[in-house]
Design a protein around this motif. Structure first.
Motif, mmCIF file in Angstrom:
data_model
loop_
_atom_site.group_PDB
_atom_site.id
_atom_site.type_symbol
_atom_site.label_atom_id
_atom_site.label_comp_id
_atom_site.label_asym_id
_atom_site.label_seq_id
_atom_site.Cartn_x
_atom_site.Cartn_y
_atom_site.Cartn_z
ATOM 1 N N HIS A 74 1.313 -1.063 -0.510
ATOM 2 C CA HIS A 74 -0.034 -0.160 0.041
ATOM 3 C C HIS A 74 1.020 1.429 0.015
ATOM 4 O O HIS A 74 0.189 2.071 -0.310
ATOM 5 N N ARG A 120 -7.512 -8.900 8.007
ATOM 6 C CA ARG A 120 -8.162 -7.995 8.320
ATOM 7 C C ARG A 120 -9.175 -7.184 6.970
ATOM 8 O O ARG A 120 -10.038 -6.633 7.813
ATOM 9 N N GLU A 135 -12.667 -5.556 7.558
ATOM 10 C CA GLU A 135 -13.344 -4.559 7.502
ATOM 11 C C GLU A 135 -13.341 -4.954 5.562
ATOM 12 O O GLU A 135 -12.351 -4.694 4.516
ATOM 13 N N LYS A 162 -14.904 -3.947 2.949
ATOM 14 C CA LYS A 162 -14.952 -2.613 2.610
ATOM 15 C C LYS A 162 -14.201 -2.169 2.085
ATOM 16 O O LYS A 162 -13.489 -1.453 1.203
ATOM 17 N N ARG A 163 -13.052 -1.780 3.267
ATOM 18 C CA ARG A 163 -11.755 -1.122 3.122
ATOM 19 C C ARG A 163 -10.829 -1.503 2.843
ATOM 20 O O ARG A 163 -9.781 -0.991 2.386
ATOM 21 N N MET A 164 -10.789 -2.968 2.928
ATOM 22 C CA MET A 164 -9.109 -3.480 2.649
ATOM 23 C C MET A 164 -9.521 -4.045 1.424
ATOM 24 O O MET A 164 -7.141 -4.373 1.116
ATOM 25 N N SER A 182 -9.947 -2.195 -1.332
ATOM 26 C CA SER A 182 -9.096 -1.506 -2.319
ATOM 27 C C SER A 182 -7.460 -1.606 -1.799
ATOM 28 O O SER A 182 -6.989 -1.839 -2.756
ATOM 29 N N ARG A 183 -7.023 -1.888 -0.891
ATOM 30 C CA ARG A 183 -6.312 -2.089 -0.379
ATOM 31 C C ARG A 183 -4.797 -3.448 -0.223
ATOM 32 O O ARG A 183 -4.039 -2.824 -1.831
#
Length: 575
Positions: A372, A542, A546, A548-550, A552-553
């Motif tokens: 990231h 992780r 999460e 939705k947030r992770m 894309s990461r």
């Protein structure tokens, strides 16, 4: 070390082949048979000579550059290239040269991990075909070779070095003839190795201009003969219309000769560095009189001592630059992953280095880099610049995958920040810590737990990571007042890197990014089970917590990251 070269000396009167193998000052020398033009000597045998090399350093743009680039999939040796003026010394076939450079040379450049430009001029030209991995490492000069030999105050001009078309010896002789019309007692000595220029033609020119008795030629002088010639001269003149670097001018400056140089950019830089000489327009009929005035004024100033040129031009400084390049492109001292240079270091060495930074009591930054981080640095110049100024530690399996692809091996150790930071704090000598980041109350709780983990440290203070502009100014004042030595910034990426870049540059402390460590340490965010951490799959946990947030990461970001790494591998740069 091994030197691979050719078995004949260009333009030598001795046409005998040199031994295939030799030892010179303990260095293994391999000489290859070749055929074709001396400007493009074809020597396929060099492929076998490099097969066991750790690194190949190619010098000059000719067959070796093209051949070793083309056969890179076969020999698989890491390579760097030094330019040495490229092939633009004369206007001959200039359009064909430019086309070749922008096509064949450009394609070949991707096989080289670094391009070491021998001059600022070469660097600028190479950057037109390759943006990354190009740096200036100017030629080294043996400054003691002719040190302080000049006979100051005499009226003898010397021109030494290669006698090639671009040196414009013909224009120098014409200028010298005009100089003798103004001041008749000058003499001119021309010494060097003819390369594409006829000395008989130059002698005839001197005769036609009426200065044959004042111009002497010395073909193929030995070093001792050249020293004797320099010892009778006070001026070094060069009317060159093209120089990649201008080595002879620097040797002349170290000898104490007054420099009379043509108005080309490399010579302007040489005069700026040496401060002893003048730019001369050798085509200008009025320049001899101007030179006489400048020379007379210059005699009032002492030439630069050779040791004053050592830091820029001496071989010691240049060899240290090349050693740095060698270590970087082989991944020994740091490894470039896209735009971020990461140190290949284990936990104990990382801790020792951070302890050194703390002992200096100067601003310093420490950061962790995962996939990231690499992706953000590629698009965010603030983060990229911050990381370039930081001691960057490898974090995560993706970084190891990249290292394996780009450098052929993993990093020595995965220094996941969440696992490494407690060990770091336990190992460091007593420090004053300040904790910045996370939601209100989290940093305070983390500070209490740090006291239990590493009781030798004092907690100077803490602050959550959501300060507005006014609160940030108050925070900076608090940091200056409490004077912590180690600032742990846990705002999450990339906000922590941006905060450090904007606010920590003038603070006499070590600022270290810690990501979500305060949340993990205070159990505000749960960690993955131990078995997942051991197989380096904590990112999956992780992602589960999460999605939705992770997503894309880790998922989208993973493809983007590998795109950067594959592109870098194809592009070739490692520095």
């Amino acid at each position: 070390m091994r030197v691979v070269t050719l078995d004949r000396i260009f333009d030598s009167t001795d046409v005998a082949r040199l031994p295939h193998r030799d030892q010179i000052d303990g260095i293994d020398v391999r000489r290859m048979r070749w055929f074709g033009s001396k400007r493009y000597p074809i020597a396929p045998g060099q492929l076998l000579a490099i097969r066991d090399a750790d690194l190949v350093h190619v010098h000059a743009l000719d067959f070796a550059y093209d051949y070793l680039a083309l056969t890179r999939p076969l020999h698989r040796r890491p390579m760097i290239f030094s330019t040495h003026g490229l092939f633009f010394h004369t206007p001959f076939a200039s359009r064909a040269k430019e086309l070749y450079f922008k096509t064949i040379t450009k394609l070949g450049s991707f096989a080289y991990r670094a391009i070491a430009a021998s001059s600022a001029q070469d660097e600028a030209r190479f950057r037109t075909i390759r943006q990354r991995g190009v740096l200036a490492v100017e030629n080294g000069v043996a400054l003691d070779k002719f040190a302080n030999l000049a006979a100051r105050g005499t009226r003898n001009i010397i021109a030494f070095g290669r006698i090639a078309p671009n040196k414009r010896i013909d224009q120098l002789i014409e200028w010298f003839a005009r100089l003798t019309h103004v001041q008749p007692d000058w003499t001119l000595t021309i010494a060097g190795k003819p390369m594409g220029v006829s000395l008989d033609a130059l002698r005839a020119q001197a005769g036609q201009l009426g200065v044959a008795d004042r111009v002497t030629f010395h073909e193929f002088p030995s070093d001792d003969e050249l020293r004797a010639l320099i010892a009778r001269a006070s001026v070094f003149a060069c009317a060159s219309e093209y120089e990649g670097f201008g080595l002879a001018a620097i040797e002349a400056a170290a000898a104490g000769l007054y420099l009379a140089l043509s108005p080309i950019e490399p010579f302007r830089r040489s005069l700026t560095a040496t401060g002893h000489g003048a730019i001369v327009d050798f085509a200008d009929p009025t320049s001899p009189a101007a030179f006489i005035d400048a020379y007379a004024a210059g005699q009032a100033n002492l030439p630069p001592p050779p040791q004053s040129l050592e830091a820029r031009f001496g071989w010691q400084a240049v060899s240290e630059q090349f050693e740095h390049v060698y270590c970087c492109v082989t991944g020994r001292t740091r490894r470039l992953i896209d735009t971020v240079a990461i140190y290949p270091i284990n936990a104990s060495n990382a801790t020792a280095h951070i302890a050194e930074l703390l002992a200096r009591s100067e601003p310093a930054w420490v950061a962790f880099a995962n996939q990231h981080t690499i992706n953000t640095a590629a698009r965010d110049p603030v983060v990229r610049d911050m990381l370039a100024k930081s001691f960057v530690i490898p974090d995560g399996i993706a970084i190891d995958v990249a290292s394996k692809l780009l450098y052929g091996r993993d990093f020595p150790e995965n220094l996941n920040g969440t696992d490494y930071l407690p060990n770091l704090l336990q190992a460091l000598p007593p420090q004053r810590l300040f904790l910045l980041g996370s939601k209100p109350g989290v940093a305070e709780r983390a500070g209490q737990l740090i006291r239990a983990i590493a009781p030798q440290h004092a907690i100077s203070g803490w602050h959550h990571g959501f300060a507005d502009a006014q609160a940030t100014q108050e925070l900076i004042a608090q940091l200056r007042s409490k004077q912590p030595t180690l600032l742990l910034v846990g705002m999450g990426h990339p906000y922590q890197e941006r905060w450090i870049a904007e606010h920590a540059a003038d603070l006499p402390l070590v600022a270290m990014t810690v990501g979500a460590w305060f949340d993990f340490l205070s159990s505000h965010v749960p960690r993955a089970p131990l078995w997942m951490r051991r197989i380096r799959m904590e990112w999956c946990y992780r992602l589960y917590l999460e999605p939705k947030r992770m997503f894309s990461r880790y998922i989208t970001g993973g493809f983007i990251f590998m795109g950067h790494v594959i592109t870098q591998n194809l592009r070739g740069d490692r520095i």
